[in-house]
Design a protein around this motif. Structure first.
Motif, mmCIF file in Angstrom:
data_model
loop_
_atom_site.group_PDB
_atom_site.id
_atom_site.type_symbol
_atom_site.label_atom_id
_atom_site.label_comp_id
_atom_site.label_asym_id
_atom_site.label_seq_id
_atom_site.Cartn_x
_atom_site.Cartn_y
_atom_site.Cartn_z
ATOM 1 N N ASN B 116 7.181 7.112 -6.294
ATOM 2 C CA ASN B 116 7.167 8.128 -5.243
ATOM 3 C C ASN B 116 6.630 7.577 -3.930
ATOM 4 O OD1 ASN B 116 8.103 10.847 -6.264
ATOM 5 N ND2 ASN B 116 6.771 10.175 -7.925
ATOM 6 N N SER B 117 5.760 6.598 -4.017
ATOM 7 C CA SER B 117 5.236 5.979 -2.809
ATOM 8 C C SER B 117 6.364 5.309 -2.015
ATOM 9 C CB SER B 117 4.163 4.953 -3.198
ATOM 10 O OG SER B 117 3.659 4.330 -2.058
ATOM 11 N N VAL B 119 9.331 6.431 -1.779
ATOM 12 C CA VAL B 119 10.035 7.513 -1.079
ATOM 13 C C VAL B 119 9.294 7.829 0.228
ATOM 14 C CG1 VAL B 119 10.907 9.871 -1.210
ATOM 15 C CG2 VAL B 119 10.856 8.450 -3.267
ATOM 16 N N HIS B 120 7.961 7.870 0.162
ATOM 17 C CA HIS B 120 7.178 8.082 1.390
ATOM 18 C C HIS B 120 7.455 6.964 2.390
ATOM 19 C CE1 HIS B 120 4.451 11.507 0.633
ATOM 20 N NE2 HIS B 120 4.634 11.205 -0.645
ATOM 21 N N ASP B 121 7.532 5.728 1.907
ATOM 22 C CA ASP B 121 7.799 4.592 2.805
ATOM 23 C C ASP B 121 9.158 4.738 3.481
ATOM 24 O OD1 ASP B 121 5.401 3.412 2.237
ATOM 25 O OD2 ASP B 121 6.209 2.070 0.694
ATOM 26 N N VAL B 123 10.833 7.486 4.084
ATOM 27 C CA VAL B 123 10.785 8.578 5.059
ATOM 28 C C VAL B 123 10.024 8.126 6.308
ATOM 29 C CG1 VAL B 123 9.835 10.888 5.486
ATOM 30 C CG2 VAL B 123 11.053 10.407 3.355
ATOM 31 N N ASP B 124 8.921 7.421 6.122
ATOM 32 C CA ASP B 124 8.144 6.888 7.245
ATOM 33 C C ASP B 124 9.011 5.989 8.126
ATOM 34 O OD1 ASP B 124 5.689 7.972 7.102
ATOM 35 O OD2 ASP B 124 4.692 6.258 6.181
ATOM 36 N N GLN B 127 11.800 7.737 10.107
ATOM 37 C CA GLN B 127 11.322 8.568 11.208
ATOM 38 C C GLN B 127 11.296 7.813 12.524
ATOM 39 O OE1 GLN B 127 10.007 11.967 11.419
ATOM 40 N NE2 GLN B 127 11.413 11.953 9.696
ATOM 41 N N SER B 153 14.845 11.654 1.201
ATOM 42 C CA SER B 153 13.789 11.919 0.231
ATOM 43 C C SER B 153 14.381 12.445 -1.074
ATOM 44 C CB SER B 153 12.796 12.931 0.816
ATOM 45 O OG SER B 153 11.938 13.411 -0.190
#
Lengths: 191, 294
Positions: B116-117, B119-121, B123-124, B127, B153
């Motif tokens: 899941n980390s 996925v955050h990367d 999205v970051d 952006q 995501s």
């Protein structure tokens, strides 16, 4: 237990996400993140001394809210506190400013057949699945703010009390023991 | 050594040629992917090369790859992060010349998705890059960056939650002047996990009886929103992606096993459902978002 809930406790969901889940990441994405944020919110609610409580969940500082997270943070939270075995008496307002937040919240509410009172930046609105009768009653209560037991039938007709009770069971209004009712947003505005 | 010739053009329209070549009869010996003639490749093609390399490695021999002879193609693959992603899969990456580009024009380089980390990367990273491409190139409204991030995501989570195996995601914008007369953004997501049929089988196969198969499983997930989880809140990721891609008049297709299902806009003539394709592990998702006109 007191009769009327205390004034709303504002819970900044973005700060919770940054502080307790993913530092410096203001995005609410992925289901595990949503689950962790919901659990952090529940811990905060558990610390509120007065029961029942009204909490304002503020998404203003959340940059991205995906559907998995919205499902965990909004829908599953509401479901948990609507159940008969709920941990405590708690009501929720949501501040979901912006089209993107609104869309995610609305979609997950609809999927579960839920509704929620949301501040969309232009005042409180009812989002999600509601009947026409519920919506009419909710708007009337929202306009009045508070209504006493004697005025309930006059304002809402003979079916008014069951409908308002139904809204309260769905966590969309506050039904007083003595028979009156109060809009959740009125509680938020109370001095 | 078995030599698999990579087609000169490897994008979402002609990936099936490589699937067929990978699924050749002799899958026991060492493999060389010969990409020297490659002239055009999109994120779908690059992720397929990586996945095909992983599949070839299952024989016990790490495959080799000969990179394209054309400098512009290897430059582009460099910018997309292909050499780094390929390093752990192919025994040696031969041919081509390494690019010296330091600033990337890529929307999202090939990115492994395992946790899941990740996925955050993703999205970051998107952006900070997607704004200009989505607003200036595709002429989408400012809010599109967030919606685009939500799509990424949700597709990446699909890998983690349903494939139960690592995967990759990549995205790039192109000028499709000849083909469509418009700019497009292409998002590719690929994994080598269990695929939709196996993911849904325990919970849903019985209700479909004899009809159960790769195509039916895709229809169940894609059209009906079914998942292997009993939870009401599950299964909405693909549904929401379909809605958003549809609003942008894009293509969304998912290939899994031997079938591919798709939402197809007016500007494409591809079929909404393809069956009896060459069997390949995992799932491959392709999203094409065209420039807004009007």
């Amino acid at each position: 237990m007191t009769d009327e809930p205390e004034l709303p406790v504002t819970i900044d969901v973005g700060v919770i996400a940054s502080d307790s889940v993913a530092p410096a990441r203001p995005d609410l994405v992925t289901r595990p993140t949503g689950r962790a944020v919901r659990e952090a919110i529940e811990m905060r609610i558990a610390r509120i001394t007065r029961v029942p409580s009204v909490s304002l969940l503020d998404f203003t500082h959340v940059r991205i809210l995906d559907f998995s997270c919205a499902d965990e943070v909004v829908a599953k939270l509401l479901v948990r506190y609507m159940r008969r075995d709920r941990p405590r008496e708690a009501f929720f307002l949501f501040r979901a400013i912006g089209d993107v937040h609104r869309h995610a919240v609305e979609e997950v509410l609809g999927r579960h057949g839920l509704a929620a009172v949301c501040d969309l930046g232009t005042g409180y609105e009812l989002l999600g699945s509601v009947t026409g009768q519920e919506r009419t009653a909710w708007h009337a209560l929202e306009r009045r703010g508070r209504i006493g037991p004697s005025q309930l039938a006059a304002e809402f007709g003979e079916h008014g009390t069951p409908v308002i009770r139904g809204l309260a069971e769905r966590r969309l209004a506050w039904f007083e023991r003595r028979g009156g009712a109060c809009a959740l947003s009125a509680l938020a505005r109370s001095p | 050594m078995r030599v698999i010739e990579v087609p000169a053009s490897l994008d979402y329209r002609n990936v099936e040629a490589l699937y067929r070549r990978v699924a050749g009869e002799d899958d026991t010996g060492p493999v060389l992917f010969d990409a020297r003639r490659l002239r055009w490749i999109d994120p779908n093609g690059m992720l397929l090369l990586l996945a095909a390399g992983k599949v070839a490695a299952r024989s016990g021999n790490a495959p080799r790859i000969s990179l394209p002879a054309r400098q512009d193609v290897t430059d582009y693959m460099d910018r997309m992060g292909f050499p780094g992603a390929a390093a752990g899969i192919f025994r040696s990456v031969t041919g081509g010349r390494r690019s010296t580009h330091s600033v990337s024009d890529v929307l999202l380089e090939i990115t492994p998705v395992t946790t899941n980390s990740d996925v955050h990367d993703v999205v970051d990273r998107v952006q900070s890059r997607a704004g200009a491409i989505l607003s200036k190139t595709l002429r989408y409204p400012p809010s599109a960056v967030v919606r685009f991030s939500v799509i990424l995501s949700e597709v990446c989570q699909n890998i983690i939650e349903h494939a139960e195996a690592p995967g990759w995601v990549a995205a790039q914008a192109y000028n499709w002047k000849k083909r469509l007369g418009r700019q497009v953004a292409v998002i590719a997501v690929s994994d080598l996990g269990c695929g939709f049929r196996a993911s849904l089988e325990t919970e849903h196969a019985a209700r479909f009886g004899d009809r159960w198969g790769d195509a039916t499983a895709l229809e169940a997930a894609f059209l009906m929103g079914l998942t292997r989880f009993a939870d009401t809140g599950r299964g909405q990721g693909i549904q929401q992606i379909r809605k958003q891609v549809g609003r942008w008049q894009g293509i969304l297709s998912i290939r899994s096993g031997t079938a591919r299902i798709a939402d197809i806009p007016d500007w494409s003539s591809r079929p909404p459902l393809e069956e009896e394709l060459t069997r390949f592990p995992g799932s491959q998702i392709n999203i094409i978002l065209p420039e807004h006109i009007g």
